[in-house]
Enzyme design. Structure first.
Site, PDB file in Angstrom:
ATOM      1  N   GLU B  57      -3.079  -0.190   5.437  1.00  0.00           N
ATOM      2  CA  GLU B  57      -4.498  -0.166   5.813  1.00  0.00           C
ATOM      3  C   GLU B  57      -5.243  -1.388   5.307  1.00  0.00           C
ATOM      4  O   GLU B  57      -6.157  -1.888   5.962  1.00  0.00           O
ATOM      5  CB  GLU B  57      -5.154   1.119   5.301  1.00  0.00           C
ATOM      6  CG  GLU B  57      -4.704   2.381   6.041  1.00  0.00           C
ATOM      7  CD  GLU B  57      -3.322   2.885   5.631  1.00  0.00           C
ATOM      8  OE1 GLU B  57      -2.758   2.396   4.631  1.00  0.00           O
ATOM      9  OE2 GLU B  57      -2.797   3.781   6.328  1.00  0.00           O
ATOM     10  N   GLN B  79      -5.273   5.884  10.898  1.00  0.00           N
ATOM     11  CA  GLN B  79      -4.741   7.115  11.495  1.00  0.00           C
ATOM     12  C   GLN B  79      -5.473   8.388  11.047  1.00  0.00           C
ATOM     13  O   GLN B  79      -5.689   9.281  11.834  1.00  0.00           O
ATOM     14  CB  GLN B  79      -3.253   7.216  11.185  1.00  0.00           C
ATOM     15  CG  GLN B  79      -2.492   8.004  12.196  1.00  0.00           C
ATOM     16  CD  GLN B  79      -1.017   7.654  12.163  1.00  0.00           C
ATOM     17  OE1 GLN B  79      -0.341   7.941  11.187  1.00  0.00           O
ATOM     18  NE2 GLN B  79      -0.530   7.018  13.197  1.00  0.00           N
ATOM     19  N   PHE B  80      -5.820   8.430   9.783  1.00  0.00           N
ATOM     20  CA  PHE B  80      -6.667   9.506   9.258  1.00  0.00           C
ATOM     21  C   PHE B  80      -7.672   8.852   8.308  1.00  0.00           C
ATOM     22  O   PHE B  80      -7.307   7.927   7.580  1.00  0.00           O
ATOM     23  CB  PHE B  80      -5.839  10.539   8.487  1.00  0.00           C
ATOM     24  CG  PHE B  80      -5.012  11.435   9.371  1.00  0.00           C
ATOM     25  CD1 PHE B  80      -5.529  12.641   9.840  1.00  0.00           C
ATOM     26  CD2 PHE B  80      -3.728  11.076   9.740  1.00  0.00           C
ATOM     27  CE1 PHE B  80      -4.772  13.458  10.666  1.00  0.00           C
ATOM     28  CE2 PHE B  80      -2.966  11.888  10.570  1.00  0.00           C
ATOM     29  CZ  PHE B  80      -3.494  13.084  11.034  1.00  0.00           C
ATOM     30  N   ALA B  81      -8.890   9.363   8.291  1.00  0.00           N
ATOM     31  CA  ALA B  81      -9.918   8.759   7.440  1.00  0.00           C
ATOM     32  C   ALA B  81      -9.503   8.750   5.976  1.00  0.00           C
ATOM     33  O   ALA B  81      -9.899   7.887   5.212  1.00  0.00           O
ATOM     34  CB  ALA B  81     -11.233   9.501   7.602  1.00  0.00           C
ATOM     35  N   ASP B  82      -8.673   9.717   5.602  1.00  0.00           N
ATOM     36  CA  ASP B  82      -8.181   9.798   4.224  1.00  0.00           C
ATOM     37  C   ASP B  82      -7.422   8.527   3.822  1.00  0.00           C
ATOM     38  O   ASP B  82      -7.263   8.234   2.651  1.00  0.00           O
ATOM     39  CB  ASP B  82      -7.233  10.986   4.082  1.00  0.00           C
ATOM     40  CG  ASP B  82      -7.802  12.248   4.701  1.00  0.00           C
ATOM     41  OD1 ASP B  82      -8.134  13.170   3.974  1.00  0.00           O
ATOM     42  OD2 ASP B  82      -7.932  12.285   5.955  1.00  0.00           O
ATOM     43  N   ILE B  84      -8.214   5.493   4.670  1.00  0.00           N
ATOM     44  CA  ILE B  84      -9.054   4.295   4.712  1.00  0.00           C
ATOM     45  C   ILE B  84      -9.170   3.688   3.316  1.00  0.00           C
ATOM     46  O   ILE B  84      -9.437   2.510   3.156  1.00  0.00           O
ATOM     47  CB  ILE B  84     -10.451   4.627   5.305  1.00  0.00           C
ATOM     48  CG1 ILE B  84     -11.009   3.422   6.054  1.00  0.00           C
ATOM     49  CG2 ILE B  84     -11.424   5.124   4.258  1.00  0.00           C
ATOM     50  CD1 ILE B  84     -12.161   3.760   6.974  1.00  0.00           C
ATOM     51  N   PRO B  86      -6.978   2.735   0.956  1.00  0.00           N
ATOM     52  CA  PRO B  86      -6.233   1.505   0.633  1.00  0.00           C
ATOM     53  C   PRO B  86      -6.837   0.257   1.284  1.00  0.00           C
ATOM     54  O   PRO B  86      -6.580  -0.857   0.841  1.00  0.00           O
ATOM     55  CB  PRO B  86      -4.826   1.771   1.196  1.00  0.00           C
ATOM     56  CG  PRO B  86      -4.742   3.242   1.329  1.00  0.00           C
ATOM     57  CD  PRO B  86      -6.121   3.733   1.600  1.00  0.00           C
ATOM     58  N   HIS B 126      -5.473  14.960   4.918  1.00  0.00           N
ATOM     59  CA  HIS B 126      -5.737  14.771   6.350  1.00  0.00           C
ATOM     60  C   HIS B 126      -7.021  15.470   6.751  1.00  0.00           C
ATOM     61  O   HIS B 126      -7.191  15.863   7.897  1.00  0.00           O
ATOM     62  CB  HIS B 126      -4.594  15.328   7.205  1.00  0.00           C
ATOM     63  CG  HIS B 126      -3.265  14.693   6.964  1.00  0.00           C
ATOM     64  ND1 HIS B 126      -2.486  15.008   5.889  1.00  0.00           N
ATOM     65  CD2 HIS B 126      -2.585  13.746   7.662  1.00  0.00           C
ATOM     66  CE1 HIS B 126      -1.365  14.292   5.928  1.00  0.00           C
ATOM     67  NE2 HIS B 126      -1.402  13.515   6.995  1.00  0.00           N
TER      68      HIS B 126
END
Lengths: 436, 334
Positions: B57, B79-82, B84, B86, B126
């Site tokens: 990321e 792919q998932f906001a979680d 973001i 990194p 997720h």
């Protein structure tokens, strides 16, 4: 009674294995020690082969562990890497490096005189920015770290603009928003400098990928120190560069010290920084960073490689930071006093001058005259810049500029805060206040 | 169109209109994204316009900054906001500040698209809602659509915007609006007006809220999935609430909020993200600052709890019907 074990002991039971020990790297010399770099392997000038620019990375691994050299210590240019520059080009290179040094010296003093908050010299490392910038095209994009003022000097960026930025004065193109030396000059192919380390690395790759995807012919070059090669961004950048075969040159300026941490803390004890390229399948070159012709030749090689779609190159510039990290640093507190003079590769300016002398194209008198000319140029420019203000002596930018450029258009909350700030300004300084 | 199709259509339209736009991210190319948001785009627009990236990321956002500086208009997908986090340094310290620190020399016209929010048994990695972190960054815009029509119009506006935009897609409502009752079937978007999404270009200006339902008894501020949950409970309870879908959290439509709260005199804020320092705290402070003398009850918040998102207990975590009904009763009692 049931026995309960702490969770941590549930793994391997204690045994008669010897205790493990943790290694904490330690530099070889500390204040009070006498440095001796006699054991650094210095291959002969003509010992390092020059492969073709399209050579596969795995066929040139040795170059990641050797040292590309051109100038021997007698000032002769030799071997397959000799870029065979004309005397005029060599003199231009010398002039740029000397101008960087004159500029550094004067701005360092300006900081000591309280005219600005901060400065970073590149003493001893001038070749790593000057010679490498001279070896790429003027239209290529540079993503510098904070010690590459040589790029702007080579590209004839006005000295006064550099100083205005350092002073955050009313001529500062960046409106006093950035720390001194964090220049930005798109028309000179110089990307805005960040204070966060190695963030420019993936950005350079993105720029290079964009250039490639648009069928452009321009490439990107990027610099970081060996210390910040430990940042995740560095590794992200190398991954993307190898995946997309991006036309980019990675420069790692290994100047041995990241503030007070020696290169061992970035992983330099066990391998070279050029060898990071090996794991990524990228071409790697390790060069004598105090040899301007070697730096030039390696960069030219990497630029040709990138421009012919043969992909990225990582160049480790093996050099030495002859001064403190910045004006806020005191290197005498953590390293041996005469390390810089003990460094076996000498001074890049002296080495290039010596080379020109061996060619009969230079002499001590001309050197001294040039030094004086550049000192005068810097001094005169400094006076002009200081007329536009120095840091801390008044506020030089209109206050409302504080709120500009956060977004393209100012949203309501910033308009409100701007209004509040202007009211505070008026209460403090009266309605007729103007930037000083 | 459902929301995924609308988002896909927005990118399709913009890829066709602007050859500077590129779509990049993990699995977005050949496969079309794990949620299929980029399905077919690579085939139609080519591999250099829509391509897969390494799982990195920091690299995805950092590379997009460089592309933006070159003059492209990157639309990276996380792919998932979680995930973001990194890449957050590249977003916070680089993308968000590039225009400011270079006094306009360089800009970063990127739109980071990412699915967020819970309710899909995604567990703690997720399901998170990081919108308040985004709005705390100076220089980033934060957009959250709540239906297919808005999603397309807002995404087009975000892509055309010359500032970095974080476009948070409430994944619970990708396929249909969610009532808040996890044990009831979700109706597909096709049964709703907002699924009438034009194939062509249109945009919805960033920074403008929408009134989902007009009312007099109180103002409810919500966004994303919670717009639909709120609407369900309000209708069930027969409360004459005015529901405002914020759509853009930054810049925020303060005018819509102020006008409505001054009219109704009560304000309930609903979001799925954790409570402490959540975006609801900002909204409550703004309402208090601007509408205090019009308020007839304390401003209340209905939020997720201050715990990581629990996998098996996600419906206990989720600010669902009971929590909302309790708050509504409370705020309307006097």
């Amino acid at each position: 009674m049931t026995e309960t074990l702490p969770k941590a002991n549930l793994g391997r039971p204690a045994s008669n294995l010897p205790p493990l020990s943790l290694h904490i790297p330690e530099p070889r010399y500390r204040p009070g020690d006498t440095p001796d770099f006699g054991d650094i392997a210095i291959p002969a000038v003509d010992a390092t082969p020059r492969p073709g620019e399209a050579t596969k990375p795995d066929a040139m691994r040795d170059l990641c562990y050797g040292l590309v050299r051109v100038l021997d210590f007698d000032g002769q240019a030799k071997g397959p890497w000799d870029p065979k520059l004309t005397p005029d080009r060599l003199r231009a290179m010398l002039r740029y490096m000397m101008l960087v040094r004159a500029f550094d010296d004067r701005m360092f003093r300006a900081q000591r005189q309280g005219k600005t908050s901060f400065y970073m010299k590149s003493t001893g490392e001038e070749a790593t920015s000057v010679a490498s910038t001279m070896a790429i095209d003027r239209s290529d994009m540079c993503f510098p770290s904070y010690r590459q003022q040589g790029i702007l000097i080579v590209r004839d960026y006005p000295l006064i603009q550099m100083m205005n930025q350092i002073y955050s004065n009313r001529g500062d193109h960046l409106l006093g928003r950035q720390l001194p030396i964090m220049y930005s000059a798109p028309e000179h192919g110089f990307f805005s400098i960040s204070g966060n380390l190695a963030t420019q690395y993936p950005q350079a790759v993105g720029w290079a990928m964009a250039s490639a995807s648009k069928g452009d012919s321009r490439i990107a070059t990027v610099w970081c120190g060996e210390g910040s090669s430990a940042e995740g961004d560095f590794h992200s950048a190398l991954t993307f560069a190898t995946v997309y075969n991006a036309p980019v040159i990675f420069n790692v300026v290994n100047n041995q010290w990241a503030i007070s941490s020696f290169s061992g803390f970035a992983g330099g004890e066990r391998t070279t920084f050029a060898a990071r390229a090996v794991g990524y399948g990228i071409a790697g070159l390790r060069v004598d960073g105090n040899d301007p012709l070697a730096v030039y030749a390696a960069t030219q090689w990497a630029a040709d490689r990138a421009r012919t779609n043969n992909g990225p190159t990582l160049i480790e510039h093996f050099t030495y930071r002859a001064e403190g990290h910045s004006t806020s640093d005191d290197p005498s507190a953590y390293r041996a006093a005469d390390e810089a003079t003990a460094w076996p590769f000498g001074d890049p300016i002296a080495r290039l001058a010596q080379h020109l002398e061996t060619l009969g194209e230079w002499d001590g008198e001309r050197q001294e005259a040039l030094r004086k000319e550049l000192d005068d140029l810097v001094k005169t420019t400094q006076k002009q810049s200081e007329k536009l203000g120095i840091l801390g002596h008044g506020m030089h930018q209109p206050f409302e500029t504080m709120f500009q450029d956060v977004f393209e258009e100012m949203p309501w909350h910033l308009k409100e805060q701007s209004k509040q700030m202007l009211a505070e300004q008026e209460a403090k300084f009266g309605p007729n206040w103007k930037p000083e | 169109m459902n929301m995924i199709e609308a988002i896909n259509s927005a990118m399709d339209v913009m890829l066709g209109r602007d050859d500077k736009m590129v779509v990049m991210g993990e699995d977005v190319g050949f496969f079309g994204g794990v949620f299929r948001a980029t399905a077919g785009l690579q085939k139609k627009h080519g591999k250099t316009r829509v391509f897969d990236t390494p799982i990195n990321e920091c690299g995805i956002i950092g590379v997009a900054v460089g592309m933006g500086a070159y003059g492209l208009r990157p639309v990276p997908e996380i792919q998932f906001a979680d995930y973001i986090y990194p890449g957050l340094d590249q977003l916070v310290s680089e993308a968000a500040r590039l225009r400011y620190r270079s006094a306009g020399d360089f800009i970063c016209p990127m739109t980071v698209r990412t699915p967020f929010g819970g309710g899909i048994f995604g567990g703690q990695t997720h399901s998170q809602s990081p919108e308040s972190i985004m709005t705390h960054i100076c220089g980033v815009k934060t957009v959250i659509p709540s239906n297919p029509y808005d999603a397309k119009g807002l995404l087009i506006a975000a892509i055309e915007d010359n500032d970095p935009v974080v476009f948070l897609e409430p994944k619970r409502i990708y396929n249909g609006p969610f009532s808040g009752y996890y044990d009831r079937p979700v109706e597909p978007w096709s049964k709703h007006e907002a699924s009438a999404v034009p194939e062509d270009y249109y945009r919805i200006e960033l920074g403008k809220a929408a009134t989902v339902r007009a009312g007099e008894a109180l103002t409810i501020l919500a966004y994303g999935t919670m717009v639909h949950v709120t609407k369900t409970i309000v209708e069930e309870m027969g409360v004459d609430a005015e529901i405002i879908d914020l759509r853009t959290l930054l810049p925020l439509d303060i005018e819509a909020i102020e006008t409505s709260v001054k009219k109704t005199g009560r304000c309930l804020i609903i979001h799925e993200a954790t409570r402490t320092s959540g975006f609801g705290a900002e909204l409550a402070a703004l309402v208090q600052e601007r509408c205090f003398y019009h308020l007839e009850a304390p401003v209340e918040r209905v939020t997720g709890f201050d715990t990581p998102y629990p996998h098996s207990l996600e419906w206990a975590y989720f600010p669902g019907p009971v929590r909302i009904a309790t708050a509504l009763t409370n705020i309307l009692k006097d």
